[in-house]
Motif scaffolding. Structure first.
Motif, PDB file in Angstrom:
ATOM      1  N   ASN A  71       0.819  -1.209   0.000  1.00 44.56           N
ATOM      2  CA  ASN A  71       0.000   0.000   0.000  1.00 44.56           C
ATOM      3  C   ASN A  71       0.856   1.264   0.000  1.00 44.56           C
ATOM      4  O   ASN A  71       0.440   2.292  -0.547  1.00 44.56           O
ATOM      5  CB  ASN A  71      -0.937  -0.016   1.200  1.00 44.56           C
ATOM      6  CG  ASN A  71      -2.058  -1.019   1.059  1.00 44.56           C
ATOM      7  OD1 ASN A  71      -2.532  -1.298  -0.039  1.00 44.56           O
ATOM      8  ND2 ASN A  71      -2.480  -1.612   2.170  1.00 44.56           N
ATOM      9  N   GLY A  74       2.041   1.564  -3.627  1.00 45.20           N
ATOM     10  CA  GLY A  74       0.930   1.969  -4.485  1.00 45.20           C
ATOM     11  C   GLY A  74       0.342   3.327  -4.157  1.00 45.20           C
ATOM     12  O   GLY A  74      -0.562   3.787  -4.856  1.00 45.20           O
ATOM     13  N   GLY A  75       0.829   3.977  -3.097  1.00 42.32           N
ATOM     14  CA  GLY A  75       0.374   5.320  -2.765  1.00 42.32           C
ATOM     15  C   GLY A  75      -0.870   5.377  -1.913  1.00 42.32           C
ATOM     16  O   GLY A  75      -1.479   6.437  -1.779  1.00 42.32           O
ATOM     17  N   LEU A  76      -1.248   4.253  -1.295  1.00 41.88           N
ATOM     18  CA  LEU A  76      -2.464   4.217  -0.489  1.00 41.88           C
ATOM     19  C   LEU A  76      -2.203   4.473   0.990  1.00 41.88           C
ATOM     20  O   LEU A  76      -3.146   4.666   1.755  1.00 41.88           O
ATOM     21  CB  LEU A  76      -3.160   2.863  -0.655  1.00 41.88           C
ATOM     22  CG  LEU A  76      -3.523   2.477  -2.099  1.00 41.88           C
ATOM     23  CD1 LEU A  76      -4.224   1.133  -2.121  1.00 41.88           C
ATOM     24  CD2 LEU A  76      -4.397   3.552  -2.749  1.00 41.88           C
ATOM     25  N   GLY A  93       2.027   9.239  -3.017  1.00 43.50           N
ATOM     26  CA  GLY A  93       0.628   9.110  -3.390  1.00 43.50           C
ATOM     27  C   GLY A  93       0.468   8.197  -4.590  1.00 43.50           C
ATOM     28  O   GLY A  93       1.413   7.526  -5.029  1.00 43.50           O
ATOM     29  N   THR A  94      -0.730   8.144  -5.141  1.00 43.51           N
ATOM     30  CA  THR A  94      -0.994   7.268  -6.279  1.00 43.51           C
ATOM     31  C   THR A  94      -0.239   7.769  -7.511  1.00 43.51           C
ATOM     32  O   THR A  94       0.056   8.959  -7.646  1.00 43.51           O
ATOM     33  CB  THR A  94      -2.491   7.211  -6.582  1.00 43.51           C
ATOM     34  OG1 THR A  94      -2.988   8.541  -6.800  1.00 43.51           O
ATOM     35  CG2 THR A  94      -3.246   6.581  -5.414  1.00 43.51           C
ATOM     36  N   HIS A  95       0.074   6.838  -8.411  1.00 43.40           N
ATOM     37  CA  HIS A  95       0.870   7.169  -9.586  1.00 43.40           C
ATOM     38  C   HIS A  95       0.368   6.329 -10.762  1.00 43.40           C
ATOM     39  O   HIS A  95       0.042   5.148 -10.601  1.00 43.40           O
ATOM     40  CB  HIS A  95       2.345   6.879  -9.317  1.00 43.40           C
ATOM     41  CG  HIS A  95       3.281   7.426 -10.350  1.00 43.40           C
ATOM     42  ND1 HIS A  95       3.505   6.804 -11.554  1.00 43.40           N
ATOM     43  CD2 HIS A  95       4.049   8.551 -10.352  1.00 43.40           C
ATOM     44  CE1 HIS A  95       4.384   7.513 -12.254  1.00 43.40           C
ATOM     45  NE2 HIS A  95       4.730   8.577 -11.558  1.00 43.40           N
ATOM     46  N   MET A 100      -2.973  -2.101  -9.629  1.00 42.68           N
ATOM     47  CA  MET A 100      -3.023  -2.862  -8.391  1.00 42.68           C
ATOM     48  C   MET A 100      -4.119  -3.923  -8.422  1.00 42.68           C
ATOM     49  O   MET A 100      -5.246  -3.658  -8.842  1.00 42.68           O
ATOM     50  CB  MET A 100      -3.232  -1.915  -7.204  1.00 42.68           C
ATOM     51  CG  MET A 100      -2.190  -0.799  -7.128  1.00 42.68           C
ATOM     52  SD  MET A 100      -2.460   0.393  -5.774  1.00 42.68           S
ATOM     53  CE  MET A 100      -1.988  -0.608  -4.369  1.00 42.68           C
ATOM     54  N   THR A 168      -7.119  -4.783 -14.489  1.00 43.97           N
ATOM     55  CA  THR A 168      -5.926  -4.008 -14.175  1.00 43.97           C
ATOM     56  C   THR A 168      -4.982  -3.954 -15.363  1.00 43.97           C
ATOM     57  O   THR A 168      -4.419  -2.901 -15.678  1.00 43.97           O
ATOM     58  CB  THR A 168      -5.207  -4.606 -12.948  1.00 43.97           C
ATOM     59  OG1 THR A 168      -6.120  -4.641 -11.845  1.00 43.97           O
ATOM     60  CG2 THR A 168      -3.999  -3.774 -12.564  1.00 43.97           C
TER      61      THR A 168
END
Length: 214
Positions: A71, A74-76, A93-95, A100, A168
């Protein structure tokens, strides 16, 4: 408090990393939950590099911080020490580089298989005919030919997870992150789906980071 055990990083023999800088660099990640003496050290100084096209597994028992690491990458999850870089550029952060797949079932029950897989293409504004044509490629890739018009309630757990993987992949991420994607499946289905993931990796040369306890 410290996490009870660490994680192990294993690299599959399917594909070799490209020379030069890694596509993904994870450096000295430390994550604590809580404050003071009662804080739980969930991730303790984890570093790894992943080359373009590599298949890397992060393995460890339940509770050792694998999903927290996933997480963070993955930016979570925020508020950690260390750094995440994609192509040498620091990210937080998210990119867009990441796609995912989670251990929990995530197929949309109100959408057919083809519309589930086409969902990221729909968000990108691609017309229905084109996105369905592109989605069919990934439906076929995960072995669901003939099930395009079925709904998740009509599928087995392993088939629903294949839908999530295909959805995904349809967004064409540069780095595929998979967190215990077979955890809820029976042993035979886990083996079959694990072989399918390796086949997809060999076909796409998709940079993949797989988190597992087995």
């Amino acid at each position: 408090m410290r996490s009870p055990v660490g994680v192990t990083v294993m690299r599959a023999g399917t594909g070799s990393p490209a020379p030069g800088a890694p596509i993904l660099a994870v450096t000295d990640i430390v994550k604590r939950f809580g404050d003071g003496a009662d804080a739980l050290l969930a991730v303790d100084g984890v570093s790894l590099d992943v080359g373009e096209g590599e298949f890397v597994s992060v393995i460890g028992p339940s509770g050792c911080g694998k999903s927290t690491l996933f997480n963070i990458i993955g930016g979570l999850v925020a508020d950690y020490d260390g750094a995440i870089a994609v192509d040498g550029e620091s990210v937080s952060g998210t990119h867009a580089a990441f796609g995912m797949v989670f251990q929990d079932e995530s197929a949309f029950p109100w959408r057919s298989v083809i519309d589930n897989v086409a969902f990221p293409l729909e968000l990108a504004g691609i017309g229905k005919r084109e996105r369905h044509e592109r989605a069919r490629r990934f439906v076929s890739m995960v072995g669901l030919d003939g099930f395009e018009r079925r709904y998740p309630a009509e599928l087995s757990g392993g088939m629903r997870q294949r839908v999530a993987i295909a959805r995904t992949l349809a967004s064409e991420p540069r780095i595929l992150l998979m967190d215990e994607p077979f955890a809820a499946l029976d042993e035979q289905t886990r083996l079959l789906l694990g072989d399918k993931v390796l086949q997809i990796h060999q076909q796409l040369r998709q940079t993949t980071l797989l988190i597992r306890h087995n």
